[in-house]
Write a protein that holds these residues in place. Structure first.
Motif, PDB file in Angstrom:
ATOM      1  N   VAL A  28      20.727  -3.881 -29.195  1.00 16.64           N
ATOM      2  CA  VAL A  28      21.728  -4.597 -29.173  1.00 16.64           C
ATOM      3  C   VAL A  28      21.272  -5.816 -29.556  1.00 16.64           C
ATOM      4  CG1 VAL A  28      23.389  -5.444 -27.695  1.00 16.64           C
ATOM      5  CG2 VAL A  28      22.827  -3.235 -27.165  1.00 16.64           C
ATOM      6  N   ILE A  29      21.857  -6.414 -30.486  1.00 19.07           N
ATOM      7  CA  ILE A  29      21.329  -7.766 -31.173  1.00 19.07           C
ATOM      8  C   ILE A  29      22.396  -8.815 -30.625  1.00 19.07           C
ATOM      9  CG2 ILE A  29      20.790  -9.103 -33.241  1.00 19.07           C
ATOM     10  CD1 ILE A  29      19.282  -6.760 -32.889  1.00 19.07           C
ATOM     11  N   THR A  30      21.893  -9.730 -29.953  1.00 20.25           N
ATOM     12  CA  THR A  30      22.753 -10.902 -29.411  1.00 20.25           C
ATOM     13  C   THR A  30      22.966 -12.070 -30.641  1.00 20.25           C
ATOM     14  OG1 THR A  30      20.573 -11.977 -28.761  1.00 20.25           O
ATOM     15  CG2 THR A  30      21.666 -10.480 -27.174  1.00 20.25           C
ATOM     16  N   PRO A  31      24.187 -12.405 -30.509  1.00 27.64           N
ATOM     17  CA  PRO A  31      24.591 -13.494 -31.575  1.00 27.64           C
ATOM     18  C   PRO A  31      23.725 -14.720 -31.423  1.00 27.64           C
ATOM     19  CG  PRO A  31      26.475 -12.790 -30.497  1.00 27.64           C
ATOM     20  CD  PRO A  31      25.316 -12.224 -29.905  1.00 27.64           C
ATOM     21  N   LEU A  45      14.103 -20.727 -50.887  1.00 19.65           N
ATOM     22  CA  LEU A  45      13.123 -19.883 -50.221  1.00 19.65           C
ATOM     23  C   LEU A  45      13.197 -20.872 -48.725  1.00 19.65           C
ATOM     24  CD1 LEU A  45      10.746 -18.173 -49.828  1.00 19.65           C
ATOM     25  CD2 LEU A  45       9.347 -19.940 -50.577  1.00 19.65           C
ATOM     26  N   PHE A  46      13.509 -19.978 -47.735  1.00 21.14           N
ATOM     27  CA  PHE A  46      13.692 -20.642 -46.329  1.00 21.14           C
ATOM     28  C   PHE A  46      13.293 -19.444 -45.329  1.00 21.14           C
ATOM     29  CE2 PHE A  46      17.966 -19.569 -47.376  1.00 21.14           C
ATOM     30  CZ  PHE A  46      18.507 -18.799 -46.318  1.00 21.14           C
ATOM     31  N   THR A  47      12.856 -19.917 -44.165  1.00 22.22           N
ATOM     32  CA  THR A  47      12.533 -19.125 -43.025  1.00 22.22           C
ATOM     33  C   THR A  47      13.457 -19.492 -41.749  1.00 22.22           C
ATOM     34  OG1 THR A  47      10.812 -20.478 -41.945  1.00 22.22           O
ATOM     35  CG2 THR A  47      10.157 -18.821 -43.507  1.00 22.22           C
ATOM     36  N   VAL A  48      13.772 -18.804 -40.892  1.00 29.90           N
ATOM     37  CA  VAL A  48      14.497 -18.923 -39.818  1.00 29.90           C
ATOM     38  C   VAL A  48      13.520 -18.411 -38.485  1.00 29.90           C
ATOM     39  CG1 VAL A  48      16.509 -18.414 -38.521  1.00 29.90           C
ATOM     40  CG2 VAL A  48      16.444 -18.536 -40.964  1.00 29.90           C
ATOM     41  N   GLN A  49      13.080 -19.251 -37.609  1.00 30.11           N
ATOM     42  CA  GLN A  49      12.379 -18.870 -36.386  1.00 30.11           C
ATOM     43  C   GLN A  49      13.197 -18.220 -35.178  1.00 30.11           C
ATOM     44  OE1 GLN A  49       9.109 -19.000 -35.763  1.00 30.11           O
ATOM     45  NE2 GLN A  49       8.457 -20.297 -37.687  1.00 30.11           N
ATOM     46  N   ASN A  50      12.658 -17.162 -34.723  1.00 28.97           N
ATOM     47  CA  ASN A  50      13.538 -16.654 -33.682  1.00 28.97           C
ATOM     48  C   ASN A  50      14.893 -15.859 -33.898  1.00 28.97           C
ATOM     49  OD1 ASN A  50      11.411 -17.181 -31.744  1.00 28.97           O
ATOM     50  ND2 ASN A  50      12.208 -19.444 -32.010  1.00 28.97           N
ATOM     51  N   PHE A  51      14.659 -15.362 -35.226  1.00 21.09           N
ATOM     52  CA  PHE A  51      16.036 -14.671 -35.440  1.00 21.09           C
ATOM     53  C   PHE A  51      16.244 -13.527 -34.581  1.00 21.09           C
ATOM     54  CE2 PHE A  51      18.494 -11.804 -37.986  1.00 21.09           C
ATOM     55  CZ  PHE A  51      19.754 -12.664 -38.313  1.00 21.09           C
ATOM     56  N   ILE A 100      23.733  -7.421 -38.048  1.00 17.50           N
ATOM     57  CA  ILE A 100      22.611  -8.275 -38.446  1.00 17.50           C
ATOM     58  C   ILE A 100      23.245  -9.428 -39.092  1.00 17.50           C
ATOM     59  CG2 ILE A 100      20.511  -8.817 -39.567  1.00 17.50           C
ATOM     60  CD1 ILE A 100      19.810  -7.078 -37.344  1.00 17.50           C
ATOM     61  N   TRP A 101      24.183  -9.244 -39.909  1.00 14.02           N
ATOM     62  CA  TRP A 101      24.844 -10.331 -40.730  1.00 14.02           C
ATOM     63  C   TRP A 101      25.484 -11.176 -40.030  1.00 14.02           C
ATOM     64  CZ3 TRP A 101      24.599 -12.798 -45.198  1.00 14.02           C
ATOM     65  CH2 TRP A 101      25.736 -13.709 -45.438  1.00 14.02           C
ATOM     66  N   VAL A 102      26.315 -10.713 -38.820  1.00 10.85           N
ATOM     67  CA  VAL A 102      27.244 -11.556 -38.174  1.00 10.85           C
ATOM     68  C   VAL A 102      26.341 -12.243 -36.886  1.00 10.85           C
ATOM     69  CG1 VAL A 102      29.296 -10.230 -38.748  1.00 10.85           C
ATOM     70  CG2 VAL A 102      28.182  -9.801 -36.761  1.00 10.85           C
ATOM     71  N   SER A 103      25.202 -11.746 -36.659  1.00 11.07           N
ATOM     72  CA  SER A 103      24.482 -12.407 -35.547  1.00 11.07           C
ATOM     73  C   SER A 103      23.942 -13.653 -35.848  1.00 11.07           C
ATOM     74  CB  SER A 103      23.229 -11.439 -35.301  1.00 11.07           C
ATOM     75  OG  SER A 103      22.314 -11.469 -36.326  1.00 11.07           O
ATOM     76  N   GLY A 104      24.284 -14.179 -37.097  1.00 14.40           N
ATOM     77  CA  GLY A 104      23.970 -15.578 -37.346  1.00 14.40           C
ATOM     78  C   GLY A 104      23.768 -15.781 -38.917  1.00 14.40           C
ATOM     79  N   LYS A 117      30.099 -17.221 -56.790  1.00 11.71           N
ATOM     80  CA  LYS A 117      30.211 -16.065 -55.669  1.00 11.71           C
ATOM     81  C   LYS A 117      29.521 -16.570 -54.410  1.00 11.71           C
ATOM     82  CE  LYS A 117      31.371 -13.096 -58.871  1.00 11.71           C
ATOM     83  NZ  LYS A 117      32.556 -12.600 -59.019  1.00 11.71           N
ATOM     84  N   VAL A 118      30.035 -15.955 -53.269  1.00 17.78           N
ATOM     85  CA  VAL A 118      29.886 -16.530 -52.006  1.00 17.78           C
ATOM     86  C   VAL A 118      29.004 -14.934 -51.444  1.00 17.78           C
ATOM     87  CG1 VAL A 118      31.728 -18.053 -51.885  1.00 17.78           C
ATOM     88  CG2 VAL A 118      32.203 -15.746 -51.160  1.00 17.78           C
ATOM     89  N   ALA A 119      28.312 -15.549 -50.434  1.00 23.30           N
ATOM     90  CA  ALA A 119      27.777 -14.451 -49.423  1.00 23.30           C
ATOM     91  C   ALA A 119      28.630 -13.566 -48.676  1.00 23.30           C
ATOM     92  CB  ALA A 119      26.622 -14.885 -48.713  1.00 23.30           C
ATOM     93  N   ILE A 120      28.690 -12.474 -48.722  1.00 27.31           N
ATOM     94  CA  ILE A 120      29.816 -11.389 -47.733  1.00 27.31           C
ATOM     95  C   ILE A 120      29.099 -10.690 -46.839  1.00 27.31           C
ATOM     96  CG2 ILE A 120      31.450 -11.429 -49.644  1.00 27.31           C
ATOM     97  CD1 ILE A 120      30.879  -8.709 -50.353  1.00 27.31           C
ATOM     98  N   GLY A 121      27.878 -10.323 -47.002  1.00 27.75           N
ATOM     99  CA  GLY A 121      26.964  -9.381 -45.840  1.00 27.75           C
ATOM    100  C   GLY A 121      25.738  -9.040 -46.463  1.00 27.75           C
ATOM    101  N   LEU A 122      25.340  -8.003 -45.850  1.00 26.87           N
ATOM    102  CA  LEU A 122      24.011  -7.597 -46.238  1.00 26.87           C
ATOM    103  C   LEU A 122      24.102  -6.096 -46.955  1.00 26.87           C
ATOM    104  CD1 LEU A 122      21.721  -7.964 -43.058  1.00 26.87           C
ATOM    105  CD2 LEU A 122      21.915  -9.193 -45.314  1.00 26.87           C
ATOM    106  N   ASN A 123      23.266  -5.787 -47.693  1.00 27.66           N
ATOM    107  CA  ASN A 123      23.203  -4.054 -48.400  1.00 27.66           C
ATOM    108  C   ASN A 123      23.009  -3.294 -47.134  1.00 27.66           C
ATOM    109  OD1 ASN A 123      22.553  -2.114 -49.846  1.00 27.66           O
ATOM    110  ND2 ASN A 123      20.910  -3.160 -51.105  1.00 27.66           N
ATOM    111  N   PRO A 124      23.807  -2.279 -47.230  1.00 31.05           N
ATOM    112  CA  PRO A 124      23.804  -1.289 -46.103  1.00 31.05           C
ATOM    113  C   PRO A 124      22.488  -0.393 -46.181  1.00 31.05           C
ATOM    114  CG  PRO A 124      25.287  -0.685 -47.557  1.00 31.05           C
ATOM    115  CD  PRO A 124      25.099  -1.923 -47.849  1.00 31.05           C
TER     116      PRO A 124
END
Length: 240
Positions: A28-31, A45-51, A100-104, A117-124
């Motif tokens: 279970v992934i928390t937002p 190019l960027f990182t996100v700590q504690n994703f 994963i996408w909507v978690s942040g 174009k805008v980002a709409i989600g992740l490749n399944p």
């Protein structure tokens, strides 16, 4: 290096271990409403700590190991392919991708546009990589993927499931959850002109790394693991 000759070659992945769509064993992934970006090169190019929390990362490792990895290799630079030696799982799971996408991630990409174009989600198509001692992925680029209906991938998403640990308030402090051996090596290194190093990213448990791919993809590699085991969650950000 001979491997640099692969930077404009498509890196098609050979078939590895696969599994039917299932979400029953994923954690279970928390937002994560307050994610912070560390830019290494503009927005490319960027990182996100504690994703992911430590608990979430370890749960993904456990679930992936339960499915079972298959070895992923290549023909090597002499055959026009980057050197590759790791283990891989591929699953097709739209629900996991959306989770994963909507978690942040959706918030992080709210202001990023590519050719209108805008980002709409992740490749399944979700992949899990495992690198044991001595395994690595030579210098290569990631191609953009056309997934149909006017949708194309433009960013690679890597989430390190093992590496240095930064305890968060949502993590359980159970010594049994700690890996038996800390990860050493396995850095993701990006190169610019004349093979200059643009960024060197050491794996950190739960940290996300995102970089543009396709025509603007930087040459990059996953360095040799010298101790421990490196686990990675991989997908792509889709634009439409």
């Amino acid at each position: 290096m001979a491997e640099t000759q692969t930077k404009r070659r498509r890196m098609g992945e050979k078939k590895g271990a696969s599994f039917p769509r299932t979400t029953s064993n994923w954690p279970v992934i928390t937002p994560k409403p307050n994610l912070q970006i560390a830019r290494l090169k503009d927005s490319d190019l960027f990182t996100v700590q504690n994703f992911l929390t430590s608990v979430e990362s370890k749960a993904f490792i456990k679930a992936a190991e339960a499915i079972g990895f298959a070895h992923q290799g290549s023909l090597g630079p002499t055959k026009g392919e980057a050197y590759r030696d790791n283990d891989r799982i591929s699953v097709n799971d739209p629900l996991l991708a959306d989770t994963i996408w909507v978690s942040g991630l959706n918030q992080l990409f709210s202001d990023i546009k590519i050719r209108g174009k805008v980002a709409i989600g992740l490749n399944p198509n979700i992949r899990f990589y495992r690198y044991k001692v001595g395994q690595r992925f030579g210098r290569h680029i990631d191609e953009s993927v056309n997934i149909g209906e006017g949708k194309h991938t433009h960013y690679t998403l890597l989430i390190y499931l093992s590496g240095s640990v930064s305890k968060g308030k949502n993590d359980l402090k159970n010594p049994k959850d700690s890996p038996s051996e800390p990860l050493v090596g396995g850095e993701t290194v990006f190169y610019g002109s004349r093979n200059s190093v643009v960024a060197e990213v050491a794996p950190a448990e739960g940290m996300a790394l995102l970089h543009i791919h396709g025509d603007k993809c930087m040459l990059h590699e996953a360095r040799n693991v010298t101790k421990g085991v490196k686990y990675v969650f991989r997908s792509d950000v889709v634009f439409a």
